[in-house]
Scaffold this active site. Structure first.
Site, PDB file in Angstrom:
ATOM      1  N   THR A 211       0.820  -1.212   0.000  1.00 57.45           N
ATOM      2  CA  THR A 211       0.000   0.000   0.000  1.00 57.45           C
ATOM      3  C   THR A 211       0.854   1.263   0.000  1.00 57.45           C
ATOM      4  O   THR A 211       0.500   2.268  -0.603  1.00 57.45           O
ATOM      5  CB  THR A 211      -0.922  -0.018   1.239  1.00 57.45           C
ATOM      6  OG1 THR A 211      -1.734  -1.184   1.128  1.00 57.45           O
ATOM      7  CG2 THR A 211      -1.824   1.189   1.304  1.00 57.45           C
TER       8      THR A 211
ATOM      9  N   THR B  38       2.092  -4.714   4.158  1.00 59.72           N
ATOM     10  CA  THR B  38       2.058  -5.127   5.569  1.00 59.72           C
ATOM     11  C   THR B  38       1.779  -6.612   5.764  1.00 59.72           C
ATOM     12  O   THR B  38       2.192  -7.199   6.757  1.00 59.72           O
ATOM     13  CB  THR B  38       0.959  -4.356   6.335  1.00 59.72           C
ATOM     14  OG1 THR B  38      -0.285  -4.552   5.657  1.00 59.72           O
ATOM     15  CG2 THR B  38       1.274  -2.903   6.437  1.00 59.72           C
ATOM     16  N   ASP B  39       1.041  -7.214   4.803  1.00 53.83           N
ATOM     17  CA  ASP B  39       0.514  -8.558   5.075  1.00 53.83           C
ATOM     18  C   ASP B  39       1.585  -9.566   5.471  1.00 53.83           C
ATOM     19  O   ASP B  39       1.379 -10.370   6.375  1.00 53.83           O
ATOM     20  CB  ASP B  39      -0.263  -9.083   3.858  1.00 53.83           C
ATOM     21  CG  ASP B  39      -1.602  -8.379   3.703  1.00 53.83           C
ATOM     22  OD1 ASP B  39      -1.867  -7.441   4.490  1.00 53.83           O
ATOM     23  OD2 ASP B  39      -2.383  -8.760   2.811  1.00 53.83           O
TER      24      ASP B  39
ATOM     25  N   LYS C  91       2.245  -8.936  12.498  1.00 56.37           N
ATOM     26  CA  LYS C  91       1.077  -8.118  12.158  1.00 56.37           C
ATOM     27  C   LYS C  91      -0.076  -8.624  13.019  1.00 56.37           C
ATOM     28  O   LYS C  91      -0.436  -9.803  12.955  1.00 56.37           O
ATOM     29  CB  LYS C  91       0.740  -8.233  10.667  1.00 56.37           C
ATOM     30  CG  LYS C  91      -0.398  -7.309  10.256  1.00 56.37           C
ATOM     31  CD  LYS C  91      -0.650  -7.263   8.757  1.00 56.37           C
ATOM     32  CE  LYS C  91      -1.791  -6.297   8.463  1.00 56.37           C
ATOM     33  NZ  LYS C  91      -2.169  -6.204   7.072  1.00 56.37           N
TER      34      LYS C  91
HETATM   35  N1  GLU Z   1      -2.036  -6.809   0.800  1.00 58.65           N
HETATM   36  C1  GLU Z   1      -1.086  -5.880   0.289  1.00 58.65           C
HETATM   37  C2  GLU Z   1       0.305  -6.137   0.827  1.00 58.65           C
HETATM   38  O1  GLU Z   1       0.519  -6.680   1.884  1.00 58.65           O
HETATM   39  C3  GLU Z   1      -1.453  -4.449   0.606  1.00 58.65           C
HETATM   40  C4  GLU Z   1      -1.684  -4.207   2.077  1.00 58.65           C
HETATM   41  C5  GLU Z   1      -0.658  -3.324   2.727  1.00 58.65           C
HETATM   42  O2  GLU Z   1       0.374  -2.950   2.200  1.00 58.65           O
HETATM   43  O3  GLU Z   1      -0.946  -2.981   3.865  1.00 58.65           O
HETATM   44  O4  GLU Z   1       1.224  -5.810   0.125  1.00 58.65           O
END
Ligand code: GLU
Length: 428
Positions: free
Chosen positions: A87, A165-166, A243
């Site tokens: 993101t 983040t995932d 996370k």
């Molecule tokens: N699901 C995607 C990822 O982990 C976008 C979510 C995010 O960056 O928080 O890259």
């Protein structure tokens, strides 16, 4: 103000019959319905007639000038960015309401020029652009190689890796293990809201990451919001972080450990001792194995899952066990012991990690655990299961370390084990 005349991309405050919303206007296929993206990230439709008042808010607009060199200040230290997707590397598409990749990574600096008041961004490397759930062990190697190269570049003082983040905590572990003799700060960061949003958490995360990257801590650190307020960040150890929330900006929490440091854009304040910056040559040991799996035990689970992986040629399994380190040893059909014995005899490594996330395994407390322990399972004390999965992949993928998997799994390479867990470390 006529809501119909609002251009997609406008930041607005809508007073409606059902409540007040701060949002971004999206392109709507139906003129009767105004589509908006809320600050929470959700898209909703509001009927025209329900809107009582509209206030335009000042938004962030990207004033992109192609190929403009990044501003440098010779009084500041130099950092490098390794951009991998997520993101933080995306912006809102006003047509669809979904987020899409930035056109080029320099855009990040246009959204957050404050970063350049803390450090010069000397280099930007983009090994790939991916959502982190699409990454695997091969991507960990690519990131480790990019970072390793920058570690041995004497013009760079510290490195920031931006990432989704995932699965960021898996990559944080992978870098913690793969980078040997680390000589400068390696900081992983993220955002939960895309970088073009006024409400994005990217600003504080990037500024605190820059502060960490110019510190004297030669550690792999995950830096992000410490609370839901936009006030300060924590630097968390790459092997002791997870996370813990789908959407909160302080989603990453330290597990069985305390934060390494508290960071504001102005200050890096350490809580624990750390490896100090040095002139060693940083090595990269990143031949992760793809033949490792992570399995969560649940009540009534069929132990044939072990046979499944054995038949597929897997070399290692981390089982997230219940409580102090248990799986079913009950009725014959659900007794895991014969399956575990068979797999270990066939050369597979089976490790146990705590499914409770917090705390430490103690397999010898109950007779069930004693029986399980005799099979040759390696109990990984207080190691996070995700860290254990990455570490097993690292050990089994390495020619030398894989000769003694047990010794290497139990050796504390990157603070993946805590000798002592403080009471206040629980849900810190
Ligand atoms: N699901 C995607 C990822 O982990 C976008 C979510 C995010 O960056 O928080 O890259």
């Amino acid at each position: 103000m006529e809501i119909k005349s609002l251009k997609p991309g406008t930041n607005a405050k809508l007073h409606t019959k059902t409540g007040d919303f701060e949002c971004v206007i999206l392109e709507s296929p139906n003129p009767e319905i105004i589509l908006v993206k809320l600050n929470s990230g959700y898209n909703i439709g509001i009927r025209q007639e329900d809107i009582l008042d509209v206030k335009i808010m000042k938004g962030k607009e990207s004033k992109k000038e192609k190929n403009k060199p990044i501003k440098q200040n010779k009084n500041l230290k130099n950092i490098a960015l390794v951009v991998t997707g997520g993101t933080i590397s995306s912006k809102l598409d006003y047509k669809t309401g979904a987020v899409k990749w930035l056109t080029d990574p320099e855009e990040l600096l246009e959204f957050y020029p404050e970063l350049l008041e803390i450090a010069n961004v000397k280099k930007i490397t983009v090994p790939f652009m991916k959502a982190s759930e699409n990454m695997d062990y091969k991507d960990w190697k690519l990131i480790a190689e990019s970072v390793g190269k920058l570690c041995n570049d004497s013009s760079i003082d510290g490195i920031i890796v931006t990432h989704g983040t995932d699965t960021l905590h898996y990559t944080a572990s992978a870098l913690s293990f793969a980078l040997k003799n680390l000589n400068k700060p390696v900081v992983l960061t993220y955002s939960q809201r895309s970088s073009d949003r006024a409400s994005s958490d990217a600003r504080l995360n990037l500024m605190c990451s820059a502060r960490a990257a110019i510190s004297d801590a030669a550690e792999v650190m995950l830096v992000g919001h410490a609370s839901i307020n936009d006030d300060f960040c924590y630097a968390l150890l790459g092997t002791k972080v997870r996370k813990m929330h789908t959407s909160r900006r302080d989603t990453f929490r330290p597990i069985n450990a305390e934060p390494l440091a508290k960071i504001t854009p102005e200050k890096f304040e350490a809580f624990t001792s750390y490896r100090v910056k040095n002139n060693e040559k940083t090595g990269v040991r990143a031949n992760f194995s793809g033949k490792v799996a992570l399995v969560k035990f649940y009540p009534g689970q069929d132990p044939e899952i072990i046979d499944y992986y054995l038949k597929k040629g897997y070399k290692g399994l981390v089982v997230e066990m219940t409580g102090l380190g248990h799986v079913s040893t009950g009725e014959s059909s659900s007794n895991w012991i014969p399956y575990i014995k068979k797999a270990i005899k066939s050369g597979m490594t089976i490790c146990a990690a705590p499914q409770t996330i917090y705390g430490r395994l103690h397999p010898l407390t109950y007779s069930v655990g004693r029986e399980l322990e005799k099979t040759g399972i390696i109990y990984l004390k207080d190691m996070l299961s995700e860290t254990a999965f990455v570490k097993l992949s690292w050990v089994l993928g390495d020619k030398i370390m894989s000769r003694d998997v047990k010794k290497n799994m139990l050796k504390n390479y990157a603070r993946e084990y805590s000798d002592y867990i403080k009471v206040e470390d629980f849900l810190n």
